[in-house]
Design an enzyme around this catalytic site. Sequence first.
Site, PDB file in Angstrom:
ATOM      1  N   TYR A  95       0.821  -1.211   0.000  1.00 23.23           N
ATOM      2  CA  TYR A  95       0.000   0.000   0.000  1.00 23.23           C
ATOM      3  C   TYR A  95       0.851   1.256   0.000  1.00 23.23           C
ATOM      4  O   TYR A  95       1.711   1.444   0.859  1.00 23.23           O
ATOM      5  CB  TYR A  95      -0.896  -0.024   1.231  1.00 23.23           C
ATOM      6  CG  TYR A  95      -1.959   1.042   1.296  1.00 23.23           C
ATOM      7  CD1 TYR A  95      -3.209   0.818   0.739  1.00 23.23           C
ATOM      8  CD2 TYR A  95      -1.734   2.248   1.935  1.00 23.23           C
ATOM      9  CE1 TYR A  95      -4.205   1.775   0.814  1.00 23.23           C
ATOM     10  CE2 TYR A  95      -2.721   3.220   2.015  1.00 23.23           C
ATOM     11  CZ  TYR A  95      -3.962   2.969   1.452  1.00 23.23           C
ATOM     12  OH  TYR A  95      -4.939   3.920   1.530  1.00 23.23           O
ATOM     13  N   SER A 190       1.445  -7.482   2.038  1.00 20.56           N
ATOM     14  CA  SER A 190       0.425  -6.546   2.504  1.00 20.56           C
ATOM     15  C   SER A 190      -0.621  -6.322   1.408  1.00 20.56           C
ATOM     16  O   SER A 190      -1.318  -7.259   1.019  1.00 20.56           O
ATOM     17  CB  SER A 190       1.086  -5.250   2.971  1.00 20.56           C
ATOM     18  OG  SER A 190       0.161  -4.433   3.640  1.00 20.56           O
ATOM     19  N   GLN A 191      -0.769  -5.096   0.892  1.00 17.43           N
ATOM     20  CA  GLN A 191      -1.682  -4.897  -0.231  1.00 17.43           C
ATOM     21  C   GLN A 191      -1.363  -5.866  -1.362  1.00 17.43           C
ATOM     22  O   GLN A 191      -2.264  -6.438  -1.988  1.00 17.43           O
ATOM     23  CB  GLN A 191      -1.574  -3.465  -0.747  1.00 17.43           C
ATOM     24  CG  GLN A 191      -2.367  -3.186  -2.011  1.00 17.43           C
ATOM     25  CD  GLN A 191      -2.153  -1.772  -2.506  1.00 17.43           C
ATOM     26  OE1 GLN A 191      -2.956  -0.891  -2.241  1.00 17.43           O
ATOM     27  NE2 GLN A 191      -1.076  -1.532  -3.248  1.00 17.43           N
ATOM     28  N   ASP A 276       0.929  -8.079  14.357  1.00 16.54           N
ATOM     29  CA  ASP A 276       0.639  -7.190  13.237  1.00 16.54           C
ATOM     30  C   ASP A 276      -0.690  -6.478  13.464  1.00 16.54           C
ATOM     31  O   ASP A 276      -1.755  -7.079  13.320  1.00 16.54           O
ATOM     32  CB  ASP A 276       0.604  -8.011  11.952  1.00 16.54           C
ATOM     33  CG  ASP A 276       0.457  -7.166  10.692  1.00 16.54           C
ATOM     34  OD1 ASP A 276       0.224  -5.952  10.812  1.00 16.54           O
ATOM     35  OD2 ASP A 276       0.587  -7.740   9.595  1.00 16.54           O
ATOM     36  N   HIS A 311       4.023  -5.742  11.287  1.00 11.69           N
ATOM     37  CA  HIS A 311       3.640  -5.845   9.878  1.00 11.69           C
ATOM     38  C   HIS A 311       4.819  -6.070   8.940  1.00 11.69           C
ATOM     39  O   HIS A 311       4.623  -6.427   7.775  1.00 11.69           O
ATOM     40  CB  HIS A 311       2.865  -4.595   9.458  1.00 11.69           C
ATOM     41  CG  HIS A 311       2.188  -4.720   8.135  1.00 11.69           C
ATOM     42  ND1 HIS A 311       1.355  -5.774   7.825  1.00 11.69           N
ATOM     43  CD2 HIS A 311       2.222  -3.925   7.032  1.00 11.69           C
ATOM     44  CE1 HIS A 311       0.908  -5.634   6.589  1.00 11.69           C
ATOM     45  NE2 HIS A 311       1.424  -4.530   6.079  1.00 11.69           N
TER      46      HIS A 311
END
Length: 331
Positions: A95, A190-191, A276, A311
């Site tokens: 992201y 992630s994204q 996370d 994360h």
Amino acid sequence: MALFDLPLPELERYLPELDVPADLDDFWSSTLAEARTHDLDVRRTPYDARLRLVDVEDLEFSGFGGQRVRAWVTRPAGSATDGSALPAVVEYVGYGGGRGRPHEHLAWAAAGYVHVLMDTRGQGSGWGTGGDTPDPVGSGPATSGFMTRGILDPAEHFYRRVVTDAVRAVEATRALPGVDPARVAVAGISQGGGLALAVGGLVDGLVAVMPDVPFLCHFPRALAITDSDPYHEVVRYLAVHRDHEARAMRTLSYLDAVHLARRATAPTLFSVALRDATCPPSTVYAAYHHYGTLGGADPAKQIEVYAYNTHEGGQAVQLEKQLHWLGDLLG
């Protein structure tokens, strides 16, 4: 960050009920059919990155609405013209980031793969070294960030466009010289991990799906237990637009990677970080346990657990595990 989500034994059993739209398949089949009315128009421009052992190309293809999407292609030098049919890894970016510079992403090419790193439309200015793909589509009132752009209609949402771009990136990769179209994997962090899961449910014949600490998963749970962005962008929006909750949640249900990953058939290697707060562990396990349940098969599944990480997850340790896992899978 202390442990804040369910204990690991409960995470390992966490299989929540899902509120899946009845017309989810129709929504995505019509979306992708419309995208395919535009010529994919793959264009490759050699890029002089001063990397003697790796060839680099600046790739363009038509994504959502025929709009142009950029990517880097890196591959072992000479493999595009020597008759090779190499496996490929299509990677999606986290992201706010962009495709950056090609020398930042060499591991897959060094391992003998064709690596395609897709730029994310409209992003690329939050971290890293930049992106090059605009998002020419507008939005109604939204919070800062991307989560609430088009939040009241799934047909208008930002991630409808990005997921479509991600599917088209696989199609563009399969059209590249020197790529074995039957041996294409998708990956991301992630994204990027959420996009890999979505593509895993929308594209047939993938050889593997590798989502790390994936975003875009199990929105109702994420909005309930974390105050971290990007999920919290939706909370801030609904704190102002108090009567939009039902419409917003309906929109997100069409974009939830858990709903799409149920249709996947390829083997998968996940990762999760138990501390996370950006992508809570229970949302990752929801995707993991639902992965492949509607695919008509029982795909091999594995998840790497990073008990003391937030994360950032496994980072280089996880990439090394992916290199071994995918190499073993491909024989």
